[in-house]
Enzyme design. Sequence first.
Site, PDB file in Angstrom:
ATOM      1  N   LYS A  42      34.708  17.996  35.165  1.00 43.59           N
ATOM      2  CA  LYS A  42      35.227  16.786  34.517  1.00 43.59           C
ATOM      3  C   LYS A  42      35.994  15.941  35.526  1.00 43.59           C
ATOM      4  O   LYS A  42      36.558  16.480  36.486  1.00 43.59           O
ATOM      5  CB  LYS A  42      36.104  17.154  33.320  1.00 43.59           C
ATOM      6  CG  LYS A  42      37.437  17.711  33.690  1.00 43.59           C
ATOM      7  CD  LYS A  42      38.430  17.738  32.535  1.00 43.59           C
ATOM      8  CE  LYS A  42      39.750  18.210  33.120  1.00 43.59           C
ATOM      9  NZ  LYS A  42      40.850  18.382  32.293  1.00 43.59           N
ATOM     10  N   LYS A  53      42.529  14.006  37.887  1.00 42.10           N
ATOM     11  CA  LYS A  53      43.389  13.570  38.990  1.00 42.10           C
ATOM     12  C   LYS A  53      43.443  14.606  40.085  1.00 42.10           C
ATOM     13  O   LYS A  53      43.638  14.313  41.251  1.00 42.10           O
ATOM     14  CB  LYS A  53      44.817  13.348  38.479  1.00 42.10           C
ATOM     15  CG  LYS A  53      44.935  12.283  37.437  1.00 42.10           C
ATOM     16  CD  LYS A  53      46.221  12.447  36.613  1.00 42.10           C
ATOM     17  CE  LYS A  53      46.107  11.674  35.310  1.00 42.10           C
ATOM     18  NZ  LYS A  53      46.995  12.151  34.261  1.00 42.10           N
ATOM     19  N   LYS A  64      43.876  25.838  36.626  1.00 43.35           N
ATOM     20  CA  LYS A  64      44.896  25.264  37.504  1.00 43.35           C
ATOM     21  C   LYS A  64      45.569  26.320  38.365  1.00 43.35           C
ATOM     22  O   LYS A  64      45.989  26.041  39.491  1.00 43.35           O
ATOM     23  CB  LYS A  64      45.954  24.515  36.681  1.00 43.35           C
ATOM     24  CG  LYS A  64      45.445  23.184  36.150  1.00 43.35           C
ATOM     25  CD  LYS A  64      46.591  22.305  35.682  1.00 43.35           C
ATOM     26  CE  LYS A  64      46.084  20.955  35.198  1.00 43.35           C
ATOM     27  NZ  LYS A  64      47.121  20.132  34.608  1.00 43.35           N
TER      28      LYS A  64
HETATM   29  P1  TYM Z   1      46.040  14.589  30.665  1.00 39.31           P
HETATM   30  O1  TYM Z   1      47.213  13.829  31.175  1.00 39.31           O
HETATM   31  O2  TYM Z   1      45.329  15.520  31.564  1.00 39.31           O
HETATM   32  O3  TYM Z   1      44.967  13.590  30.081  1.00 39.31           O
HETATM   33  C1  TYM Z   1      45.342  12.570  29.159  1.00 39.31           C
HETATM   34  C2  TYM Z   1      44.229  12.270  28.178  1.00 39.31           C
HETATM   35  O4  TYM Z   1      43.031  11.926  28.873  1.00 39.31           O
HETATM   36  C3  TYM Z   1      41.961  12.759  28.437  1.00 39.31           C
HETATM   37  N1  TYM Z   1      41.072  13.049  29.573  1.00 39.31           N
HETATM   38  C4  TYM Z   1      39.747  12.881  29.547  1.00 39.31           C
HETATM   39  N2  TYM Z   1      38.911  12.437  28.588  1.00 39.31           N
HETATM   40  C5  TYM Z   1      37.600  12.364  28.892  1.00 39.31           C
HETATM   41  N3  TYM Z   1      37.084  12.730  30.084  1.00 39.31           N
HETATM   42  C6  TYM Z   1      37.872  13.177  31.074  1.00 39.31           C
HETATM   43  N4  TYM Z   1      37.367  13.516  32.271  1.00 39.31           N
HETATM   44  C7  TYM Z   1      39.276  13.281  30.829  1.00 39.31           C
HETATM   45  N5  TYM Z   1      40.346  13.680  31.576  1.00 39.31           N
HETATM   46  C8  TYM Z   1      41.440  13.532  30.791  1.00 39.31           C
HETATM   47  C9  TYM Z   1      42.643  14.027  27.944  1.00 39.31           C
HETATM   48  O5  TYM Z   1      41.821  14.741  27.046  1.00 39.31           O
HETATM   49  C10 TYM Z   1      43.882  13.486  27.295  1.00 39.31           C
HETATM   50  O6  TYM Z   1      43.611  13.030  25.989  1.00 39.31           O
HETATM   51  N6  TYM Z   1      48.253  18.061  27.858  1.00 39.31           N
HETATM   52  C11 TYM Z   1      47.818  16.703  27.918  1.00 39.31           C
HETATM   53  C12 TYM Z   1      48.932  15.702  27.723  1.00 39.31           C
HETATM   54  C13 TYM Z   1      49.732  15.920  26.476  1.00 39.31           C
HETATM   55  C14 TYM Z   1      49.357  15.583  25.154  1.00 39.31           C
HETATM   56  C15 TYM Z   1      50.472  15.959  24.331  1.00 39.31           C
HETATM   57  C16 TYM Z   1      48.203  15.050  24.592  1.00 39.31           C
HETATM   58  C17 TYM Z   1      50.984  16.442  26.439  1.00 39.31           C
HETATM   59  N7  TYM Z   1      51.432  16.461  25.135  1.00 39.31           N
HETATM   60  C18 TYM Z   1      50.434  15.787  22.970  1.00 39.31           C
HETATM   61  C19 TYM Z   1      48.181  14.869  23.211  1.00 39.31           C
HETATM   62  C20 TYM Z   1      49.285  15.247  22.419  1.00 39.31           C
HETATM   63  C21 TYM Z   1      47.222  16.444  29.289  1.00 39.31           C
HETATM   64  O7  TYM Z   1      47.513  17.106  30.246  1.00 39.31           O
HETATM   65  O8  TYM Z   1      46.432  15.354  29.315  1.00 39.31           O
END
Ligand code: TYM
Length: 337
Positions: A199, A202, A114
């Site tokens: 992957k 957004k 990022k």
């Molecule tokens: P974030 O918001 O980027 O994504 C949310 C969830 O979606 C999954 N994900 C994917 N799974 C499969 N293929 C993809 N291309 C893909 N893109 C996103 C992510 O693995 C995630 O499960 N840091 C985290 C948010 C967070 C969180 C937490 C998660 C903050 N605190 C505590 C679990 C527990 C994040 O940025 O996810």
Amino acid sequence: MPDRPIVFSGIQPSGSPHLGNYLGAIRPWVAEQARSRNYFCVVDLHALTVARDPALLAEQTRELAAVYWACGIDPSHSTVFVQSHVPAHAELAWLLTCLTPMGWLERMTQFKEKAQGQQAERVGAGLFTYPALMAADILLYRTAQVPVGEDQRQHLELTRDLAQRFNHHYGDTFVVPEPRIGQMGAGSRVMALDDPTSKMSKTGTGEAGCVLLLDPPDALRHKVLRAQTDSGRMVDPARAGAGVANLIEIWRALTGATPKAAAAAFEGRGYGELKHQVADVLIETLLPIQARVAELVADPGEIDRRLAAGADIARPEAAATLDRARQRLGLLPARGG
Ligand code: TYM
């Protein structure tokens, strides 16, 4: 059922939720929610790590909560709330930040990706310390399992390391959580349609490669039909390139088919037919979800009431863990007694 494991997970309300969020996170949450006590959080503080339009953040926070419910998150098993409504998240994040070695944060590939190409002057420090906030989210609820997509594995490892480090230095305080990744088989790493080597995300390669859960049917079909494949014309599952393999995986995740059944369904079929079938099942899955989201977002007052009720459940749980951590660190109680 007091012995059900505690589950915590969350999604950032940055941009509109996409197919990777659905297949990697929301769908597995829904499938398993009856077996556990769940906290599903809209992690708005995380979304502040990159600059946001305030009006858009508020709208996307409500929209994401609506998507959770529309996809089948059930209030009788799962508490849905907004991270910033429970101040213990920010406070424990600070306590953990002080305990996190810089070297651990420097190793995070998501930070490197990022921050890449941006001048240091423009990257907020929150983007760097973000894994300590994520660890706080998870540890506050004495979480046993964290269902996430494959891209969060490294952050989960850091959370486990931090919990162990705290427990080692200050005495047993936190439950060390287990990641739950890809137990549904397909879907734990959905790739971008226009570049199957990265992957789906957004902020990734672009609009064309990212299937939004709220895309109208014609946009869904258009994106799938334009998905990058390779110079072949017929599907050969054993030798499929990344683009074709990604489409088959998406179809498999959406239909629940086994790898064998998916191979049998498409072996020797044209790429065009594969794409139309993926588009069909996508539209069939997402249309009812979109209708429910539209109903929910039409009443923002009701969304706010539900989120307030969720935060009321989460707050005392989080406060109890935070208190324990504060005591262990030698912070004086705020009130004598
Ligand atoms: P974030 O918001 O980027 O994504 C949310 C969830 O979606 C999954 N994900 C994917 N799974 C499969 N293929 C993809 N291309 C893909 N893109 C996103 C992510 O693995 C995630 O499960 N840091 C985290 C948010 C967070 C969180 C937490 C998660 C903050 N605190 C505590 C679990 C527990 C994040 O940025 O996810």
